[in-house]
Design a protein around this motif. Structure first.
Motif, mmCIF file in Angstrom:
data_model
loop_
_atom_site.group_PDB
_atom_site.id
_atom_site.type_symbol
_atom_site.label_atom_id
_atom_site.label_comp_id
_atom_site.label_asym_id
_atom_site.label_seq_id
_atom_site.Cartn_x
_atom_site.Cartn_y
_atom_site.Cartn_z
ATOM 1 N N PHE A 1 -20.894 21.060 -47.100
ATOM 2 C CA PHE A 1 -21.367 20.352 -48.280
ATOM 3 C C PHE A 1 -20.303 20.341 -49.370
ATOM 4 C CE2 PHE A 1 -25.926 19.878 -47.401
ATOM 5 C CZ PHE A 1 -26.058 20.740 -46.312
ATOM 6 N N GLY A 2 -20.186 19.214 -50.072
ATOM 7 C CA GLY A 2 -19.394 19.210 -51.299
ATOM 8 C C GLY A 2 -18.159 18.347 -51.259
ATOM 9 N N ASP A 3 -17.101 18.890 -51.862
ATOM 10 C CA ASP A 3 -15.869 18.150 -52.074
ATOM 11 C C ASP A 3 -15.028 18.180 -50.797
ATOM 12 O OD1 ASP A 3 -13.501 17.141 -52.925
ATOM 13 O OD2 ASP A 3 -13.292 18.467 -54.658
ATOM 14 N N ILE A 4 -15.245 17.216 -49.916
ATOM 15 C CA ILE A 4 -14.565 17.236 -48.620
ATOM 16 C C ILE A 4 -13.140 16.691 -48.749
ATOM 17 C CG2 ILE A 4 -14.730 16.517 -46.194
ATOM 18 C CD1 ILE A 4 -17.156 18.148 -47.144
ATOM 19 N N VAL A 5 -12.962 15.719 -49.607
ATOM 20 C CA VAL A 5 -11.678 15.014 -49.662
ATOM 21 C C VAL A 5 -10.553 15.932 -50.152
ATOM 22 C CG1 VAL A 5 -11.836 13.984 -51.992
ATOM 23 C CG2 VAL A 5 -10.703 12.735 -50.147
ATOM 24 N N HIS A 6 -10.874 16.879 -51.007
ATOM 25 C CA HIS A 6 -9.826 17.777 -51.513
ATOM 26 C C HIS A 6 -9.781 19.094 -50.759
ATOM 27 C CE1 HIS A 6 -10.602 15.192 -55.081
ATOM 28 N NE2 HIS A 6 -9.285 15.164 -55.026
ATOM 29 N N SER A 7 -10.578 19.225 -49.691
ATOM 30 C CA SER A 7 -10.764 20.550 -49.127
ATOM 31 C C SER A 7 -10.000 20.784 -47.839
ATOM 32 C CB SER A 7 -12.242 20.791 -48.869
ATOM 33 O OG SER A 7 -12.404 22.016 -48.219
ATOM 34 N N ARG A 8 -9.087 21.748 -47.880
ATOM 35 C CA ARG A 8 -8.401 22.166 -46.643
ATOM 36 C C ARG A 8 -9.345 23.008 -45.796
ATOM 37 N NH1 ARG A 8 -4.396 24.971 -50.656
ATOM 38 N NH2 ARG A 8 -5.684 26.630 -51.481
ATOM 39 N N VAL A 9 -10.293 23.679 -46.472
ATOM 40 C CA VAL A 9 -11.254 24.507 -45.733
ATOM 41 C C VAL A 9 -12.105 23.613 -44.828
ATOM 42 C CG1 VAL A 9 -13.199 26.085 -45.943
ATOM 43 C CG2 VAL A 9 -11.317 26.215 -47.574
ATOM 44 N N ALA A 10 -12.520 22.453 -45.368
ATOM 45 C CA ALA A 10 -13.366 21.548 -44.587
ATOM 46 C C ALA A 10 -12.641 21.094 -43.325
ATOM 47 C CB ALA A 10 -13.764 20.343 -45.431
ATOM 48 N N LEU A 11 -11.397 20.662 -43.481
ATOM 49 C CA LEU A 11 -10.664 20.122 -42.336
ATOM 50 C C LEU A 11 -10.460 21.200 -41.263
ATOM 51 C CD1 LEU A 11 -9.523 17.467 -41.488
ATOM 52 C CD2 LEU A 11 -7.330 18.106 -42.449
ATOM 53 N N SER A 12 -10.029 22.383 -41.681
ATOM 54 C CA SER A 12 -9.825 23.463 -40.698
ATOM 55 C C SER A 12 -11.139 23.846 -40.035
ATOM 56 C CB SER A 12 -9.225 24.687 -41.384
ATOM 57 O OG SER A 12 -7.886 24.454 -41.710
ATOM 58 N N ASN A 13 -12.210 23.878 -40.831
ATOM 59 C CA ASN A 13 -13.517 24.214 -40.277
ATOM 60 C C ASN A 13 -13.963 23.198 -39.236
ATOM 61 O OD1 ASN A 13 -15.600 26.369 -41.010
ATOM 62 N ND2 ASN A 13 -14.432 26.155 -42.889
ATOM 63 N N ILE A 14 -13.726 21.934 -39.510
ATOM 64 C CA ILE A 14 -14.126 20.881 -38.560
ATOM 65 C C ILE A 14 -13.393 21.073 -37.240
ATOM 66 C CG2 ILE A 14 -13.985 18.398 -38.086
ATOM 67 C CD1 ILE A 14 -14.443 17.999 -41.165
ATOM 68 N N PHE A 15 -12.062 21.247 -37.306
ATOM 69 C CA PHE A 15 -11.278 21.443 -36.073
ATOM 70 C C PHE A 15 -11.765 22.676 -35.324
ATOM 71 C CE2 PHE A 15 -7.609 19.251 -38.411
ATOM 72 C CZ PHE A 15 -7.836 18.053 -37.777
#
Lengths: 311, 186
Positions: free
Chosen positions: A165-179
């Protein structure tokens, strides 16, 4: 049987790790979690290894967590932050790092605001590089500790629904989490205002929600990210109040859904904006376990990479 | 596959385990407590065999069972080609002031035992530590370490490899001597 070594000498991102690598790191972290829960929390494994922590960008949690992991492994630690260094005097990144390496450093933990910095260093210097966050690109150790914390709650990652949830576009955490979660077999979705969700996500096989309630009904784990006010040059949301109203995780909403959703947050929390205090401090929340697991995961990564020497 | 020579067949193996158990009973019966600590992974298999025999005896001493993983204490980290995978560690007691008996399958260079001794320092200051191994390759030591209880002494050249097979996991309890470490199942 899982191999006992990683397929590469650096941890630059989750994207180029094999699923076996991730499993090996998570499995090794189990052993280190045992170590950090003993009366004496230190092992002599890296006693002849020197590690430089190069933080070109502010960090509290990650830096402390890395430093603690290094000290618990008995490594010699060198701390560097750009605020008090020659970087301010105009020295280039490669010069700074090469100077530090001349002092015989074996491993480098780096955080930098420019995406790709760890890869650049890995191509130019002889040391194991660990990415501690590069701009809006990746933050692999955070994703690994998130996966590890999820693994403690569920028997298997296969088919598990995780929503970020939240600020996906600025998030390195989101991208690593997805992978990371996809490599482990989980299904990943994101939820946030359309302005904060990048267009490329649909190519990564990620489901997109614009409605928090629908996302919460779908997921088993809710990983709530911070609104990164410092990375927003333009206004992506009308106001924080409005964001909180439409995209914040509130107790009333969770009660209404009445489902055991595990709540995570990589920190630092903006209480009352993306998540309410009574949610962050509830029994469903594993935010503090994430911090504890962070040390175990970083010990595992340092241990496994130190065994994979460069050159 | 290289063929090895069986140096301890199942029957003798069994007798040896029984003798080692009897030696423990003789030496530790006067103690109130004994910490039996197996070194992971294969020392713990030997430990389990001994514990099973101790339970069938009239040994009254209170036994603490520990499984010690020494991967993080090895002195050859970053010196060997591949890293060893750590095993689980189960030490839910302190050894402070207690009698400790370390258990491993083969005593060879002595480096494993050295690592185990430094690992044990993290669990307190024991009153004594003794060492029990099934096989003692006594001419291959790198360090001044000797064992107190031995199942069998084996004199071999340095490149030979002694492998203990266990009923728990392998097939039968037996010990085989190979010419070199390149055997197909290890």
């Amino acid at each position: 049987m899982i191999k006992s070594y990683l397929s590469q000498p650096h941890l630059l991102g989750i994207q180029n790790l094999l699923p076996e690598d991730i499993e090996l790191i998570l499995q090794t972290a189990d052993n280190f979690k045992d170590v950090i829960n003993r009366p004496i929390k230190k092992v002599p494994t890296l006693r002849d290894v020197t590690i430089a922590n190069l933080f070109f960008e502010n960090s509290t949690r990650t830096r402390i967590s890395f430093e603690l992991a290094e000290k618990r492994l008995s490594a010699d630690v060198l701390n560097f932050s750009s605020a008090s260094s020659s970087v301010k005097k105009g020295e280039s990144l490669l010069d700074t790092v090469n100077n530090i390496l001349s002092m015989k450093v074996d491993m480098v933990v780096i955080r930098h605001s420019a995406p790709g910095t760890p890869t650049f260093l890995a191509n130019h210097i002889d040391a194991n590089i660990i990415n501690a966050g590069d701009g809006t690109h990746e933050h692999p150790t955070q994703a690994l500790l998130d996966a590890y914390s999820i693994g403690e709650h569920f028997n298997s990652y296969k088919g598990l629904h995780v929503c970020i949830f939240g600020d996906i576009v600025h998030s390195r955490v989101a991208l690593s989490n997805i992978f990371c979660l996809q490599k482990l077999g989980a299904k990943v979705a994101v939820c946030g205002p359309p302005t904060l969700i990048p267009k490329f996500l649909s190519e990564l096989n990620v489901q997109i929600f614009y409605n928090v309630e629908a996302a919460l009904r779908w997921c088993d784990v809710a990983n709530v990210l911070r609104i990164q006010l410092e990375r927003q040059e333009i206004k992506y949301i009308p106001s924080l109040r409005e964001y909180s109203l439409y995209y914040g995780i509130h107790k009333e909403l969770l009660d209404k859904i009445d489902k055991d959703i595990v709540i995570m947050h990589p920190g630092p929390i903006n209480r009352g904006i993306e998540i309410d205090s009574d949610v962050a401090d509830s029994d469903q929340s594993i935010i503090l376990q994430q911090v504890e697991n962070g040390v175990a995961i970083r010990m595992a990564v340092l241990f496994l990479l130190a065994g994979n020497r460069v050159g | 596959m290289k063929h090895g020579r069986e140096i301890m067949e199942p029957k003798r193996f069994d007798l040896t385990l029984l003798r080692l158990t009897e030696q423990i009973i003789e030496d530790y019966s006067h103690c109130e407590e004994l910490c039996l600590i197996g070194i992971q992974p294969r020392g713990t298999i030997l430990l389990k065999e001994i514990l099973a025999r101790l339970q069938n005896s009239n040994f009254k001493t209170k036994v603490f069972e520990g499984h010690l993983d020494i991967t993080f204490y090895r002195d050859d980290f970053r010196r060997r080609e591949k890293i060893l995978a750590p095993q689980s560690n189960k030490m839910d007691f302190l050894i402070e002031g207690r009698e400790v008996l370390l258990v491993d399958d083969v005593l060879y260079t002595g480096r494993t035992i050295q690592a185990a001794l430094s690992a044990l320092q993290h669990y307190g200051r024991p009153s004594t530590i003794k060492l029990l191994t099934l096989i003692d390759r006594r001419f291959n030591r790198h360090l001044p370490i000797q064992c107190d209880y031995t199942g069998m002494e084996v004199d071999t050249v340095d490149h030979a490899y002694v492998r203990v097979y266990w009923k728990l996991g392998d097939s039968e309890n037996r010990v085989v001597l190979y010419d070199s470490k390149e055997i197909d199942n290890d």
